[in-house]
Motif scaffolding. Structure first.
Motif, PDB file in Angstrom:
ATOM      1  N   ALA A 150      22.145  15.718 -14.679  1.00  0.00           N
ATOM      2  CA  ALA A 150      22.991  16.904 -14.830  1.00  0.00           C
ATOM      3  C   ALA A 150      24.246  16.797 -13.984  1.00  0.00           C
ATOM      4  N   VAL A 151      24.093  16.366 -12.731  1.00  0.00           N
ATOM      5  CA  VAL A 151      25.250  16.267 -11.829  1.00  0.00           C
ATOM      6  C   VAL A 151      26.250  15.241 -12.349  1.00  0.00           C
ATOM      7  N   LEU A 152      25.765  14.071 -12.778  1.00  0.00           N
ATOM      8  CA  LEU A 152      26.661  13.037 -13.279  1.00  0.00           C
ATOM      9  C   LEU A 152      27.331  13.456 -14.579  1.00  0.00           C
ATOM     10  N   ALA A 153      26.596  14.151 -15.432  1.00  0.00           N
ATOM     11  CA  ALA A 153      27.161  14.583 -16.718  1.00  0.00           C
ATOM     12  C   ALA A 153      28.284  15.591 -16.541  1.00  0.00           C
ATOM     13  N   LEU A 154      28.191  16.413 -15.511  1.00  0.00           N
ATOM     14  CA  LEU A 154      29.157  17.495 -15.333  1.00  0.00           C
ATOM     15  C   LEU A 154      30.205  17.210 -14.257  1.00  0.00           C
ATOM     16  N   ALA A 155      30.021  16.147 -13.477  1.00  0.00           N
ATOM     17  CA  ALA A 155      30.863  15.910 -12.294  1.00  0.00           C
ATOM     18  C   ALA A 155      32.341  15.761 -12.617  1.00  0.00           C
ATOM     19  N   LEU A 156      32.664  15.116 -13.735  1.00  0.00           N
ATOM     20  CA  LEU A 156      34.072  14.864 -14.043  1.00  0.00           C
ATOM     21  C   LEU A 156      34.804  16.117 -14.501  1.00  0.00           C
ATOM     22  N   SER A 157      34.088  17.223 -14.621  1.00  0.00           N
ATOM     23  CA  SER A 157      34.763  18.487 -14.937  1.00  0.00           C
ATOM     24  C   SER A 157      35.644  18.935 -13.773  1.00  0.00           C
ATOM     25  N   LEU A 158      35.337  18.482 -12.553  1.00  0.00           N
ATOM     26  CA  LEU A 158      36.134  18.873 -11.383  1.00  0.00           C
ATOM     27  C   LEU A 158      37.556  18.306 -11.451  1.00  0.00           C
ATOM     28  N   PRO A 159      37.746  16.993 -11.646  1.00  0.00           N
ATOM     29  CA  PRO A 159      39.117  16.510 -11.833  1.00  0.00           C
ATOM     30  C   PRO A 159      39.751  17.001 -13.125  1.00  0.00           C
ATOM     31  N   GLU A 160      38.938  17.285 -14.137  1.00  0.00           N
ATOM     32  CA  GLU A 160      39.481  17.842 -15.382  1.00  0.00           C
ATOM     33  C   GLU A 160      40.196  19.168 -15.110  1.00  0.00           C
ATOM     34  N   PHE A 169      35.043  25.727 -19.482  1.00  0.00           N
ATOM     35  CA  PHE A 169      34.086  25.195 -20.453  1.00  0.00           C
ATOM     36  C   PHE A 169      34.646  23.975 -21.184  1.00  0.00           C
ATOM     37  N   GLU A 170      35.971  23.918 -21.342  1.00  0.00           N
ATOM     38  CA  GLU A 170      36.583  22.730 -21.908  1.00  0.00           C
ATOM     39  C   GLU A 170      36.369  21.542 -20.976  1.00  0.00           C
ATOM     40  N   ALA A 171      36.547  21.772 -19.682  1.00  0.00           N
ATOM     41  CA  ALA A 171      36.358  20.713 -18.693  1.00  0.00           C
ATOM     42  C   ALA A 171      34.908  20.236 -18.662  1.00  0.00           C
ATOM     43  N   LEU A 172      33.965  21.179 -18.699  1.00  0.00           N
ATOM     44  CA  LEU A 172      32.539  20.818 -18.697  1.00  0.00           C
ATOM     45  C   LEU A 172      32.185  20.001 -19.928  1.00  0.00           C
ATOM     46  N   ASP A 173      32.678  20.422 -21.094  1.00  0.00           N
ATOM     47  CA  ASP A 173      32.391  19.703 -22.339  1.00  0.00           C
ATOM     48  C   ASP A 173      33.008  18.305 -22.311  1.00  0.00           C
ATOM     49  N   ASN A 174      34.261  18.200 -21.846  1.00  0.00           N
ATOM     50  CA  ASN A 174      34.911  16.896 -21.757  1.00  0.00           C
ATOM     51  C   ASN A 174      34.139  15.957 -20.835  1.00  0.00           C
ATOM     52  N   SER A 175      33.625  16.501 -19.728  1.00  0.00           N
ATOM     53  CA  SER A 175      32.867  15.690 -18.789  1.00  0.00           C
ATOM     54  C   SER A 175      31.593  15.158 -19.433  1.00  0.00           C
ATOM     55  N   VAL A 176      30.893  16.012 -20.143  1.00  0.00           N
ATOM     56  CA  VAL A 176      29.660  15.595 -20.814  1.00  0.00           C
ATOM     57  C   VAL A 176      29.945  14.485 -21.818  1.00  0.00           C
ATOM     58  N   GLN A 177      31.035  14.648 -22.577  1.00  0.00           N
ATOM     59  CA  GLN A 177      31.372  13.658 -23.596  1.00  0.00           C
ATOM     60  C   GLN A 177      31.794  12.331 -22.966  1.00  0.00           C
ATOM     61  N   LYS A 178      32.607  12.399 -21.910  1.00  0.00           N
ATOM     62  CA  LYS A 178      33.139  11.179 -21.300  1.00  0.00           C
ATOM     63  C   LYS A 178      32.084  10.372 -20.565  1.00  0.00           C
ATOM     64  N   THR A 179      31.079  11.043 -20.006  1.00  0.00           N
ATOM     65  CA  THR A 179      30.090  10.341 -19.180  1.00  0.00           C
ATOM     66  C   THR A 179      28.950   9.732 -19.994  1.00  0.00           C
ATOM     67  N   LYS A 180      28.936   9.975 -21.298  1.00  0.00           N
ATOM     68  CA  LYS A 180      27.884   9.391 -22.134  1.00  0.00           C
ATOM     69  C   LYS A 180      27.928   7.866 -22.045  1.00  0.00           C
ATOM     70  N   GLY A 181      26.800   7.272 -21.706  1.00  0.00           N
ATOM     71  CA  GLY A 181      26.715   5.823 -21.617  1.00  0.00           C
ATOM     72  C   GLY A 181      27.235   5.242 -20.313  1.00  0.00           C
ATOM     73  N   HIS A 182      27.673   6.109 -19.390  1.00  0.00           N
ATOM     74  CA  HIS A 182      28.242   5.616 -18.134  1.00  0.00           C
ATOM     75  C   HIS A 182      27.448   6.041 -16.900  1.00  0.00           C
ATOM     76  N   LYS A 183      26.384   6.800 -17.089  1.00  0.00           N
ATOM     77  CA  LYS A 183      25.730   7.424 -15.933  1.00  0.00           C
ATOM     78  C   LYS A 183      25.132   6.409 -14.958  1.00  0.00           C
ATOM     79  N   LYS A 184      24.562   5.338 -15.456  1.00  0.00           N
ATOM     80  CA  LYS A 184      23.992   4.324 -14.567  1.00  0.00           C
ATOM     81  C   LYS A 184      25.084   3.703 -13.706  1.00  0.00           C
ATOM     82  N   GLN A 185      26.211   3.367 -14.332  1.00  0.00           N
ATOM     83  CA  GLN A 185      27.322   2.778 -13.592  1.00  0.00           C
ATOM     84  C   GLN A 185      27.938   3.785 -12.624  1.00  0.00           C
TER      85      GLN A 185
END
Length: 252
Positions: A150-160, A169-185
């Motif tokens: 959850a934290v990794l999926a939503l974290a990029l909403s802060l710089p957004e 909510f736009e920032a939260l959604d963008n963060s979820v979309q952008k972090t797909k497939g990147h959480k391990k890294q």
């Protein structure tokens, strides 16, 4: 896009050695030490307590402004007064909203562990044997997995919000979309933050008594660790967002 972990981590740590990074560390350090000192005033009673409360509110507001300016400054690589003075109201409100959402998901991740905590407090878990202990351990691992997801999926909403000025909510959604497939890294790139936070936590736990925590040396060390951790978090989020966006330059 696949994250270049070596490049990302170097950029995260490299930001701390720049003029911008040094200024932000110093600013956050001052605010953390000031908050600690004013926190002691609030327990004094009388007019001193009132003054401490007022100062605590002032420093709290300044901390939020510095956090917002930190994202903008690290993103552009330059210290500009406008990063800390322009367009503050809505980004600050939205950052508060994003933090509430992230905190809520983080807390909810551990709600299933409440029965386990009650069992431990009542001594029932020890009596239940190895099977119950394994179930409890499995529940703890699942909760940690959900927490980090959850934290990794939503974290990029802060710089957004801070840099792109997106709605909450736009920032939260963008963060979820952008972090797909990147959480391990993202987790691996966040190791410097995790290490700094763990050290800071250990220092604060070791200085938990009133006599030790009021020691000037402890206050300075705790403030320095806290400021390094905070600025490293800001740098990590900016660099992760930059790399996931394709290594492009700043938003501003």
């Amino acid at each position: 896009m696949t994250l270049d972990l070596s490049k990302t981590v170097k950029s995260i740590l490299g930001n701390l050695a720049t003029e911008t990074g040094a200024f932000l560390i110093a600013a956050v350090f001052f605010l953390q030490v000031a908050n600690t000192v004013t926190g002691g005033l609030t327990s004094s009673g009388g007019i001193t307590a009132v003054l401490g409360t007022v100062l605590s509110l002032v420093f709290f507001g300044a901390t939020i402004v510095v956090a917002l300016g930190a994202f903008r400054s690290l993103n552009s690589g330059e210290l500009e007064k406008e990063h800390f003075t322009d367009n503050l109201t809505w980004p600050i409100i939205r950052l508060a909203g994003v933090n509430i959402v992230i905190t809520a998901f983080a807390v909810l991740a551990f709600v299933p562990l409440a029965p386990l905590s009650n069992a431990i407090a009542g001594g029932n878990l020890a009596n239940a044997g190895a099977a119950a202990a394994l179930v409890g351990l499995a529940g703890l691992l699942v909760s940690f997995a959900v927490f980090f997801y959850a934290v990794l999926a939503l974290a990029l909403s802060l710089p957004e919000v801070a840099v792109k000025n997106n709605r909450m909510f736009e920032a939260l959604d963008n963060s979820v979309q952008k972090t797909k497939g990147h959480k391990k890294q993202m987790m691996i790139a966040s190791i410097p933050v995790i290490i700094l936070y763990a050290i800071s936590l250990l220092v604060n736990l070791g200085a938990s008594s009133a006599e030790i925590s009021s020691n000037p040396v402890v206050i300075i060390v705790s403030g320095l660790l806290g400021s390094l951790t905070a600025v490293t978090v800001y740098s990590t989020l900016i660099e992760l967002d930059r790399e996931i966006n394709g290594g492009s330059g700043g938003y501003l």
